[in-house]
Design a protein around this motif. Structure first.
Motif, PDB file in Angstrom:
ATOM      1  N   UNK A 137      53.489 -66.694  85.191  1.00  0.00           N
ATOM      2  CA  UNK A 137      52.827 -66.603  83.885  1.00  0.00           C
ATOM      3  C   UNK A 137      53.002 -65.213  83.279  1.00  0.00           C
ATOM      4  N   UNK A 138      52.914 -64.196  84.115  1.00  0.00           N
ATOM      5  CA  UNK A 138      53.071 -62.821  83.646  1.00  0.00           C
ATOM      6  C   UNK A 138      54.447 -62.624  83.007  1.00  0.00           C
ATOM      7  N   UNK A 139      55.474 -63.171  83.651  1.00  0.00           N
ATOM      8  CA  UNK A 139      56.833 -63.060  83.121  1.00  0.00           C
ATOM      9  C   UNK A 139      56.989 -63.901  81.858  1.00  0.00           C
ATOM     10  N   UNK A 140      56.415 -65.109  81.869  1.00  0.00           N
ATOM     11  CA  UNK A 140      56.525 -65.993  80.705  1.00  0.00           C
ATOM     12  C   UNK A 140      55.798 -65.439  79.491  1.00  0.00           C
ATOM     13  N   UNK A 141      54.793 -64.597  79.705  1.00  0.00           N
ATOM     14  CA  UNK A 141      54.111 -63.985  78.570  1.00  0.00           C
ATOM     15  C   UNK A 141      55.102 -63.197  77.721  1.00  0.00           C
ATOM     16  N   UNK A 142      56.007 -62.494  78.393  1.00  0.00           N
ATOM     17  CA  UNK A 142      57.041 -61.769  77.663  1.00  0.00           C
ATOM     18  C   UNK A 142      58.024 -62.696  76.987  1.00  0.00           C
ATOM     19  N   UNK A 143      58.389 -63.791  77.661  1.00  0.00           N
ATOM     20  CA  UNK A 143      59.307 -64.759  77.062  1.00  0.00           C
ATOM     21  C   UNK A 143      58.684 -65.372  75.811  1.00  0.00           C
ATOM     22  N   UNK A 144      57.415 -65.734  75.910  1.00  0.00           N
ATOM     23  CA  UNK A 144      56.737 -66.388  74.793  1.00  0.00           C
ATOM     24  C   UNK A 144      56.564 -65.449  73.605  1.00  0.00           C
ATOM     25  N   UNK A 145      56.629 -64.149  73.850  1.00  0.00           N
ATOM     26  CA  UNK A 145      56.526 -63.191  72.748  1.00  0.00           C
ATOM     27  C   UNK A 145      57.782 -63.179  71.896  1.00  0.00           C
ATOM     28  N   UNK A 146      58.867 -63.782  72.394  1.00  0.00           N
ATOM     29  CA  UNK A 146      60.131 -63.777  71.651  1.00  0.00           C
ATOM     30  C   UNK A 146      60.502 -65.164  71.132  1.00  0.00           C
ATOM     31  N   UNK A 147      59.667 -66.156  71.369  1.00  0.00           N
ATOM     32  CA  UNK A 147      59.979 -67.515  70.939  1.00  0.00           C
ATOM     33  C   UNK A 147      59.048 -67.948  69.810  1.00  0.00           C
ATOM     34  N   UNK A 148      59.544 -68.791  68.903  1.00  0.00           N
ATOM     35  CA  UNK A 148      60.925 -69.222  68.772  1.00  0.00           C
ATOM     36  C   UNK A 148      61.768 -68.201  68.038  1.00  0.00           C
ATOM     37  N   UNK A 149      63.041 -68.141  68.384  1.00  0.00           N
ATOM     38  CA  UNK A 149      63.934 -67.215  67.694  1.00  0.00           C
ATOM     39  C   UNK A 149      64.510 -67.905  66.461  1.00  0.00           C
ATOM     40  N   UNK A 150      65.315 -67.221  65.647  1.00  0.00           N
ATOM     41  CA  UNK A 150      65.800 -67.824  64.417  1.00  0.00           C
ATOM     42  C   UNK A 150      66.568 -69.129  64.599  1.00  0.00           C
ATOM     43  N   UNK A 151      67.186 -69.339  65.767  1.00  0.00           N
ATOM     44  CA  UNK A 151      67.951 -70.564  65.991  1.00  0.00           C
ATOM     45  C   UNK A 151      67.152 -71.614  66.734  1.00  0.00           C
TER      46      UNK A 151
END
Length: 684
Positions: A363-377
């Motif tokens: 979850x800690x790692x996914x928090x960073x991933x979720x901060x960048x989603x969704x991207x323009x594509x």
């Protein structure tokens, strides 16, 4: 509305395994609540004994005494047990040194930042640094000629290495000063040697090295650059994930139930790869989209690794078994304690905690991933498969009027545009995250005392908080990307809204007592999730009177300006349900009470600006049914009376020190004046 970012002081994989904030401060209070206080003095005396057997016994006894016992740990700390153990690191007997590092390791893990800071201040790094070349030399010899060393000797060295690495990991998260000192040790090659030889070493030791490397590469440029610039390092880490050893299968079953550390190792490698991205050529990792190809496929299944209600029930069963065991005999030299002696129920509780911590780490790692989603594509499809598009750039332009927040995407990951859009992102992440925010009977300490098993409680509550942080980032991103397909599915919005409220209601609102810090954190992050959900489905959520009341009470009670802003933002969205005239009136009346000159205590600047902005947005369309409240309640007069106070608050924001907030304040002030002129021009 800010995204949940992973700050160093909050990134601890295990911030305090056995919390002690429920205990009164002071040694007298610790002594009165410790059932083992009489054993402390003999242990400390034997730690200075001329007999190495007694010194070893004393070091092991410390580990046994502090197990799930924060009051005894405090009492030992007050008697300078940390200094005594650090002295034993230079002992002439190797076994004493190993046991001393084991006790220091356990103190780090159980006690958190305060004990780690004390160790750093008492110069623990000096002996630790001297151990690193010795461990490297010995391990090299064992790996080259394993038959030359007895199995006991190898086990001895592996445990010692595990202890030293874990202490260094914990120290790395203590402070920037400690991190800078550890950067001078050149740990990266040492840690990578364990990962490179993972097939020949105990997985617990390899996992400790991966955990330490994960922490070292977290926003720490020297370590990041050292790993990133060494192609074999990044290739090794990538191969560890791509091997898929120990990863959960399609049906959610772990291939090797007996050894969950293999999965933890996979998760840690995902985190390291994210930390060091973008990875330059010639490393083979440079061609991989880390988030899409590595992190998401590996971590999504981890969210369903364990069902929290079942985990809580299993823990309670093991706790009952442990309580039924007669008390062990008092420690004596005749019966030397063994640090690895654990009952079956203790071992089962440890395995359970390890699984929970793996979920927390994911979850800690996914928090960073979720901060960048969704991207323009990025596409999100509704149940009918209809795609909705939203440009991040346009979203950012529309969000310029938010309070002092950096709305730019987190570019630390260096994520490149995805070659394929993950069209099931919403379904695959949100549903399991919502399950992970629901409290269990063991999730938080009782209001009148400590948890029956603090490590399990600490792990469960950390999962709830981390899952809420992921949801916060997801809904903020969805809101920013204007995913219209979601808005058309009002039922999903209501379901998410109700599920989050159910979790927060189960947490309870009594969060001010000592020991209940995690309850408070759950609410503080949870209200951010509510704001994100309310923004995505703005005007579609029917406000509940009880919810409105709780949000107002939380806003009044909060001392953190960010929490107040989240409460105001959520209330603003609820007030815009067209047909909820009564709820609109109650919310608007409260927001007006935050404006000058009415409050007895002035509202802090950011919540004040949010309240002004909220009122302008709520009543920007005079054709809506609830606009009758604005006219009948003479809200325009109240806004006019607030103008000078708002201007004064904005003038008080330093242009140089708080530039973004000042710009935001001036915009809100100008909007307020323009709105008043507009409403006056309507003549209604």
């Amino acid at each position: 509305m800010g995204k949940s970012q992973k700050k160093r002081q909050m990134r601890r994989h295990n911030p305090m395994r056995v919390p002690d904030s429920h205990l009164p401060k002071g040694l007298e209070a610790a002594a009165s609540s410790s059932s083992r206080k009489d054993a402390i003095l003999p242990i400390l005396q034997k730690m200075e004994s001329v007999d190495p057997a007694e010194r070893k016994w004393a070091c092991v006894a410390v580990s046994n005494l502090i197990q799930n016992d924060p009051s005894t740990r405090r009492l030992l700390q007050g008697k300078n047990v940390v200094g005594a153990l650090i002295n034993r690191l230079s002992d002439s007997e190797e076994e004493v040194v190993v046991e001393a590092t084991g006790s220091l390791r356990n103190l780090c893990i159980d006690g958190g930042f305060d004990i780690c800071a004390e160790m750093y201040n008492k110069n623990i790094l000096t002996p630790l640094k001297s151990f690193i070349p010795k461990i490297s030399t010995t391990l090299s010899q064992y790996l080259e000629n394993p038959k030359t060393a007895p199995e006991n000797a190898q086990k001895h060295v592996y445990e010692f290495a595990d202890n030293v690495i874990t202490i260094l990991w914990c120290l790395s998260e203590t402070s920037n000063k400690a991190m800078n000192a550890i950067n001078q040790v050149s740990l990266v090659p040492f840690l990578m040697s364990f990962l490179a030889s993972r097939n020949k070493l105990p997985i617990s030791t390899v996992t400790a090295a991966a955990q330490c490397l994960y922490v070292l590469t977290d926003e720490n440029p020297p370590a990041i650059e050292e790993v990133r610039s060494n192609a074999p390092y990044s290739a090794c880490i990538l191969s560890m994930v791509q091997s898929r050893e120990g990863v959960i299968g399609a049906k959610g079953k772990h291939k090797d139930v007996a050894d969950d550390r293999s999965l933890t190792l996979q998760v840690l490698c995902c985190g390291i790869l994210r930390n060091i991205s973008p990875i330059p050529p010639p490393s083979m990792a440079a061609t991989v989209d880390v988030d899409r190809d590595i992190v998401m496929p590996t971590l999504e299944p981890v969210l369903s690794l364990i069902e929290l209600p079942k985990a809580s029930q299993l823990a309670q069963e093991q706790i009952a078994k442990e309580d039924a065991i007669p008390a062990l005999e008092k420690l004596s030299l005749k019966h030397t304690p063994k640090s690895d002696h654990k009952t079956p129920s203790e071992l089962e509780l440890e395995r359970l905690e390890h699984k929970l911590r793996t979920v927390q780490l994911a979850l800690e790692i996914l928090t960073g991933v979720c901060a960048t989603l969704p991207d323009p594509d990025f596409d999100v499809r509704n149940a009918d498969g209809e795609a909705a598009e939203g440009e991040e750039e346009e979203a950012n332009e529309d969000m310029d009027d938010e309070p002092d927040v950096d709305m730019a995407l987190d570019d630390e990951s260096g994520a490149r545009p995805r070659r394929e859009s993950n069209t099931t992102f919403f379904q695959t992440l949100v549903a399991p995250l919502l399950a992970l925010v629901q409290p269990t009977p063991l999730s938080f300490p009782p209001l009148d005392g400590p948890s029956p098993h603090p490590p399990t409680t600490s792990a469960l509550s950390a999962i709830h908080v981390s899952a809420l942080e992921c949801l916060n980032n997801i809904f903020l991103s969805l809101r920013g990307a204007k995913v219209d397909a979601l808005r058309t599915d009002a039922a999903s919005g209501r379901s998410v809204w109700d599920t989050v409220w159910r979790a927060l209601s189960a947490v309870g609102t009594d969060v001010s007592k000592p020991g209940q810090e995690r309850r408070r954190a759950t609410w503080e992050i949870g209200v951010g999730v509510l704001w994100g959900v309310a923004e995505v489905w703005k005007g579609l959520l029917v406000p509940d009177e009880a919810h409105v009341k709780v949000l107002i009470e939380l806003c009044n009670a909060a001392t953190d300006e960010g929490v107040k802003v989240k409460c105001v933002g959520t209330l603003e969205c609820l007030a815009q349900h067209p047909d909820s005239v009564d709820a609109n009136r109650a919310i608007a009346t409260y927001l007006l009470s935050l404006l000058p000159p009415s409050p007895a205590m002035p509202t802090p600047r950011e919540p004040l600006l949010q309240a002004v902005s909220a009122l302008v947005d709520i009543y920007s369309d005079e054709t809506l049914p609830y606009d009758t409240n604005f006219r009948q309640g003479r809200f325009l007069d109240a806004l006019v009376a607030s103008v000078e106070g708002v201007r004064k608050a904005v003038r008080g924001i330093d242009r140089k020190k708080e530039r973004e907030l000042r710009v935001r304040g001036e915009e809100v002030r100008d909007n307020l004046v323009a709105f008043i002129e507009y409403r006056r021009s309507l003549g209604v």
